[in-house]
Design a protein around this motif. Structure first.
Motif, PDB file in Angstrom:
ATOM      1  N   GLN A 199      -6.538  -1.161   1.680  1.00  0.00           N
ATOM      2  CA  GLN A 199      -5.437  -0.442   0.707  1.00  0.00           C
ATOM      3  C   GLN A 199      -4.216  -0.769   1.243  1.00  0.00           C
ATOM      4  O   GLN A 199      -3.184  -0.953   0.389  1.00  0.00           O
TER       5      GLN A 199
ATOM      6  N   CYS B  96      -3.022  -3.111   3.038  1.00  0.00           N
ATOM      7  CA  CYS B  96      -2.822  -4.694   2.956  1.00  0.00           C
ATOM      8  C   CYS B  96      -2.438  -4.951   1.649  1.00  0.00           C
ATOM      9  O   CYS B  96      -1.466  -5.704   0.998  1.00  0.00           O
ATOM     10  N   LYS B  97      -3.310  -4.297   0.612  1.00  0.00           N
ATOM     11  CA  LYS B  97      -2.850  -4.552  -0.801  1.00  0.00           C
ATOM     12  C   LYS B  97      -1.573  -3.917  -1.191  1.00  0.00           C
ATOM     13  O   LYS B  97      -0.895  -4.621  -2.054  1.00  0.00           O
TER      14      LYS B  97
ATOM     15  N   PRO C 237      -2.824 -10.464   1.728  1.00  0.00           N
ATOM     16  CA  PRO C 237      -4.145 -10.786   1.275  1.00  0.00           C
ATOM     17  C   PRO C 237      -5.051 -10.528   2.511  1.00  0.00           C
ATOM     18  O   PRO C 237      -4.887 -11.065   3.622  1.00  0.00           O
TER      19      PRO C 237
ATOM     20  N   GLY D  43      -9.452  -3.836  -3.087  1.00  0.00           N
ATOM     21  CA  GLY D  43      -8.535  -4.749  -2.687  1.00  0.00           C
ATOM     22  C   GLY D  43      -8.700  -6.061  -1.926  1.00  0.00           C
ATOM     23  O   GLY D  43      -7.973  -7.000  -1.840  1.00  0.00           O
TER      24      GLY D  43
ATOM     25  N   GLN E  92      -9.829  -9.596  -0.784  1.00  0.00           N
ATOM     26  CA  GLN E  92      -9.943 -10.895  -1.624  1.00  0.00           C
ATOM     27  C   GLN E  92     -11.459 -11.372  -1.485  1.00  0.00           C
ATOM     28  O   GLN E  92     -11.855 -12.115  -2.336  1.00  0.00           O
TER      29      GLN E  92
END
Length: 320
Positions: A153, A155-156, A161, A179, A181
């Protein structure tokens, strides 16, 4: 007061003296406490608390301030959560007032108990120690764990990414819903992560089993932050790859850090991370709650390594 102690591989809800509330401290009537892998280790006798810390289990809790020592700005009745060196799984806890944060708007005390340890760990290791920059790519091993859930979360929210390694397809889908990738199921081999790399930062709670692959997966000037040893403590390291890629290898633990370090970390969290809960950009990933009387069942569930998110013990249901 009563507190949860680890005794020869099991837990007991026992009577303990109530600690005094001194200058710069607050007493919290505990509503709930988050359960972490460190608690499993302490219960097994493998991770004793730092000198001076409570011997009771629990590295984070939520509750209501019931007493305020001189020099603190908190008020009796404030709904808070706290980062602890121990003692969260108890009817009350006394803690440095600087290690306390308000319960984010809209969250229950049970949800708030799942926040301090994992968000402190993710923020410290990704954004402070590894100095993650917007756009840099991240690999999170054990991505569905409590720390992994928080890290995805973050990182998002901050434009990084991220990919994960996890234990099952269901857990991979869970991470993607937060979130991530993409990623791999570890039983299929983490070598497939090379299709998504190279990665600027790896957050690694596994250790030995993943050393060789981590070196291959890191980018030039990559940072590898080791926060656990779930896969073992001994491994061979190809130092030529460390030199060639200019890799930074960081070992990191939070529990043993001093009070000022934790105060600075919580201050940074309060400014940069906590507002994102009210904005709906971060959310506690509360998988399940257990009554304190069912603590053994909670520990057993965490030990399966099948939990996505966090488990929480409810100490005082009248507050949650």
């Amino acid at each position: 007061m009563k507190a949860l102690q680890g005794v020869e591989g099991h837990v007991e809800w026992v009577e303990e003296p109530s600690p005094a509330c001194d200058v710069g401290q607050v007493r919290i009537r505990v509503a709930a406490a988050g359960l972490n892998r460190a608690d499993l280790l302490q219960r097994a006798g493998l991770y004793p608390p730092p000198p001076g810390a409570s011997k009771a289990l629990g590295l984070e809790c939520s509750g209501v301030v019931s007493e305020v020592g001189p020099g603190s700005s908190w008020q009796v009745g404030d709904r808070v959560c706290a980062l602890l060196a121990g003692g969260g799984m108890a009817e009350e806890v006394v803690v440095d007032a600087r290690h306390v944060l308000p319960v984010p708007e809209g969250l229950s005390l049970a949800e708030a108990a799942a926040l301090p340890e994992v968000y402190s760990t993710a923020w410290l290791n990704l954004f402070q120690l590894a100095a993650l920059k917007p756009g840099e790519k991240v690999l999170l091993h054990a991505g569905a764990s409590g720390v992994g859930s928080a890290a995805i979360q973050l990182c998002k929210a901050f434009g990084n990414p991220c990919w994960v390694s996890v234990g099952s397809a269901d857990r991979l889908a869970y991470c993607e819903s937060l979130g991530a990738q993409g990623g791999v199921v570890r039983t299929d081999g983490i070598e497939a992560l090379r299709d998504f790399g190279p990665f600027d930062v790896i957050l690694d709670p596994v250790g030995a089993n993943y050393v060789a692959n981590n070196l291959k997966l890191l980018a030039l000037d990559g940072r590898w932050v080791l926060i656990g040893l779930m896969g073992g403590r001994e491994a061979q390291l190809d130092l030529a790859q460390v030199l060639a890629k200019r890799i930074q290898f960081l070992g990191s633990t939070l529990r043993s850090r001093n009070d000022q370090f934790k105060a600075d970390l919580l201050s940074d969290l309060g400014q940069n991370v906590w507002p994102l809960f009210s904005e709906g950009r971060l959310s506690p990933q509360l998988a399940r709650t257990f009554a304190i009387q069912d603590a053994e069942a909670a520990f057993a569930e965490l030990a399966t390594n099948q939990v996505s998110g966090k488990l929480v013990l409810v100490i005082d249901p009248s507050l949650t």
